[in-house]
Enzyme design. Structure first.
Site, PDB file in Angstrom:
ATOM      1  N   PRO A   9       0.635  -1.313   0.050  1.00  0.00           N
ATOM      2  CG  PRO A   9      -0.015  -1.234   2.061  1.00  0.00           C
ATOM      3  CD  PRO A   9       0.428  -2.242   1.132  1.00  0.00           C
ATOM      4  CG  ASN A  10      -0.556   4.359   1.214  1.00  0.00           C
ATOM      5  OD1 ASN A  10      -1.398   5.130   0.712  1.00  0.00           O
ATOM      6  ND2 ASN A  10      -0.447   3.965   2.405  1.00  0.00           N
ATOM      7  NE  ARG A  17       2.481  13.173   2.352  1.00  0.00           N
ATOM      8  CZ  ARG A  17       2.265  12.024   2.814  1.00  0.00           C
ATOM      9  NH1 ARG A  17       1.049  11.357   2.465  1.00  0.00           N
ATOM     10  NH2 ARG A  17       2.654  11.846   4.060  1.00  0.00           N
ATOM     11  CE1 TYR A  22       9.394   5.039   3.351  1.00  0.00           C
ATOM     12  CE2 TYR A  22       7.853   6.815   2.716  1.00  0.00           C
ATOM     13  CZ  TYR A  22       8.413   5.721   3.481  1.00  0.00           C
ATOM     14  OH  TYR A  22       7.339   5.139   4.493  1.00  0.00           O
ATOM     15  CG  ASN A  73       8.416  -2.300   0.252  1.00  0.00           C
ATOM     16  OD1 ASN A  73       7.890  -2.520   1.056  1.00  0.00           O
ATOM     17  ND2 ASN A  73       9.029  -1.202  -0.285  1.00  0.00           N
ATOM     18  CB  ALA A  76       1.616  -0.028   6.172  1.00  0.00           C
ATOM     19  CG  HIS A  79       5.814  -2.538   9.993  1.00  0.00           C
ATOM     20  ND1 HIS A  79       6.792  -2.943   9.994  1.00  0.00           N
ATOM     21  CD2 HIS A  79       5.470  -1.482   9.251  1.00  0.00           C
ATOM     22  CE1 HIS A  79       7.676  -2.156   9.119  1.00  0.00           C
ATOM     23  NE2 HIS A  79       6.611  -1.147   8.691  1.00  0.00           N
ATOM     24  CG  ASP A  86       0.056 -17.735   7.743  1.00  0.00           C
ATOM     25  OD1 ASP A  86       1.233 -17.852   8.508  1.00  0.00           O
ATOM     26  OD2 ASP A  86      -0.869 -17.485   8.401  1.00  0.00           O
ATOM     27  CD  GLU A  97      11.174  -7.859   4.983  1.00  0.00           C
ATOM     28  OE1 GLU A  97      11.878  -8.487   5.523  1.00  0.00           O
ATOM     29  OE2 GLU A  97      10.190  -7.130   5.671  1.00  0.00           O
ATOM     30  CG  HIS A  99      11.485  -2.788   4.480  1.00  0.00           C
ATOM     31  ND1 HIS A  99      10.098  -2.660   3.991  1.00  0.00           N
ATOM     32  CD2 HIS A  99      11.469  -4.010   4.788  1.00  0.00           C
ATOM     33  CE1 HIS A  99       9.414  -3.638   4.532  1.00  0.00           C
ATOM     34  NE2 HIS A  99      10.410  -4.609   5.104  1.00  0.00           N
ATOM     35  CB  ILE A 100      12.160   2.744  -0.093  1.00  0.00           C
ATOM     36  CG1 ILE A 100      11.759   1.753  -1.289  1.00  0.00           C
ATOM     37  CG2 ILE A 100      13.044   3.828  -0.517  1.00  0.00           C
ATOM     38  CD1 ILE A 100      10.603   2.572  -1.919  1.00  0.00           C
ATOM     39  CB  SER A 101      12.797   3.962   4.801  1.00  0.00           C
ATOM     40  OG  SER A 101      11.898   3.062   5.208  1.00  0.00           O
ATOM     41  NE  ARG A 106      10.517   5.395   8.717  1.00  0.00           N
ATOM     42  CZ  ARG A 106       9.670   5.313   7.782  1.00  0.00           C
ATOM     43  NH1 ARG A 106       9.552   4.478   6.827  1.00  0.00           N
ATOM     44  NH2 ARG A 106       8.538   6.113   7.820  1.00  0.00           N
ATOM     45  NE  ARG A 110       7.364   3.777  10.070  1.00  0.00           N
ATOM     46  CZ  ARG A 110       6.316   3.801   9.364  1.00  0.00           C
ATOM     47  NH1 ARG A 110       5.937   3.099   8.578  1.00  0.00           N
ATOM     48  NH2 ARG A 110       5.514   5.002   9.475  1.00  0.00           N
TER      49      ARG A 110
HETATM   50  O1  CA2 Z   1      10.653   1.676   3.480  1.00  0.00           O
HETATM   51  C1  CA2 Z   1       9.945   1.011   2.849  1.00  0.00           C
HETATM   52  O2  CA2 Z   1       9.718   0.756   1.826  1.00  0.00           O
HETATM   53  C2  CA2 Z   1       8.525   0.690   3.626  1.00  0.00           C
HETATM   54  O3  CA2 Z   1       7.903  -0.521   3.338  1.00  0.00           O
HETATM   55  C3  CA2 Z   1       7.527   1.980   3.093  1.00  0.00           C
HETATM   56  C4  CA2 Z   1       6.235   2.061   3.973  1.00  0.00           C
HETATM   57  C5  CA2 Z   1       6.329   1.811   5.239  1.00  0.00           C
HETATM   58  O4  CA2 Z   1       5.271   1.792   5.856  1.00  0.00           O
HETATM   59  C6  CA2 Z   1       7.276   0.982   5.657  1.00  0.00           C
HETATM   60  O5  CA2 Z   1       7.357   0.958   7.298  1.00  0.00           O
HETATM   61  C7  CA2 Z   1       8.487   1.155   5.142  1.00  0.00           C
HETATM   62  C8  CA2 Z   1       5.209   2.868   3.318  1.00  0.00           C
HETATM   63  C9  CA2 Z   1       5.162   3.296   2.028  1.00  0.00           C
HETATM   64  C10 CA2 Z   1       4.361   4.398   1.462  1.00  0.00           C
HETATM   65  O6  CA2 Z   1       5.297   5.199   0.749  1.00  0.00           O
HETATM   66  C11 CA2 Z   1       4.943   6.607   0.401  1.00  0.00           C
HETATM   67  C12 CA2 Z   1       5.594   7.298  -0.268  1.00  0.00           C
HETATM   68  C13 CA2 Z   1       5.214   8.556  -0.660  1.00  0.00           C
HETATM   69  C14 CA2 Z   1       4.227   9.112  -0.047  1.00  0.00           C
HETATM   70  C15 CA2 Z   1       3.505   8.486   0.615  1.00  0.00           C
HETATM   71  C16 CA2 Z   1       3.666   7.198   0.957  1.00  0.00           C
END
Ligand code: CA2
Length: 145
Positions: A9-10, A17, A22, A73, A76, A79, A86, A97, A99-101, A106, A110
């Site tokens: 998601p997202n 943003r 990210y 990836n 959210a 977590h 499963d 897996e 994760h960009i960040s 964090r 997370r």
């Molecule tokens: O670091 C990552 O790749 C995450 O999987 C990104 C998720 C976050 O919930 C994980 O804890 C770490 C969030 C992805 C949403 O990305 C956005 C990017 C720009 C604007 C809004 C959301």
């Protein structure tokens, strides 16, 4: 080699943003990086993004008989989602897996990754290059099996 790349998601909002977390690359840049990496490595790739947990579970189940490996990836759902954990276990495909960040640096919520428990490797904090690293790792991993 047939690969499925799953984004949760997202992640389709990338670049819109939170560039401090990210990066500046948008989702289409991520897709281009994945496709170009796979073309260079002679890998057949499908890229799937969904904001819905069940759709991600469905995609993992479908990959079980169609793909050799998964890059995921879960965003959210990382977590929270025992359902995605499963599904990865049931598919029994090598999965990495991404994760960009750097989720380990964090908020405490997370730090836990449920899907990561079914993955052979986790790459975090490398920006979108983490996807390229995951693809190269899985190609080597499958060659070693
Ligand atoms: O670091 C990552 O790749 C995450 O999987 C990104 C998720 C976050 O919930 C994980 O804890 C770490 C969030 C992805 C949403 O990305 C956005 C990017 C720009 C604007 C809004 C959301």
């Amino acid at each position: 080699m047939k690969l499925l790349v799953i984004n949760g998601p997202n992640l389709n909002m990338l670049g819109i943003r939170e560039p401090e977390l990210y990066g500046k690359a948008d989702y289409s840049a991520l897709e281009t990086l994945v496709r170009e990496t796979c073309r260079a490595e002679n890998i057949d790739v499908d890229i799937f993004q969904s904001n819905h947990e069940g759709a991600i579970v469905d995609a993992i189940q479908a990959a079980r008989t169609r793909c050799d490996a998964i890059v995921i990836n879960p965003a959210a759902y990382t977590h929270t989602s025992i359902a995605i954990l499963d599904a990865l276990k049931a598919a029994a495909l090598p999965a990495v897996e991404v994760h960009i960040s750097d989720i380990s640096q964090r908020e405490a919520f997370r730090h836990i990754s449920y899907p990561g428990l079914a993955c052979v490797k986790t790459i975090m904090g490398q920006g979108i290059d983490g996807y390229r690293q995951a693809i190269l790792f899985l190609k080597e991993h499958l060659n070693r099996l």
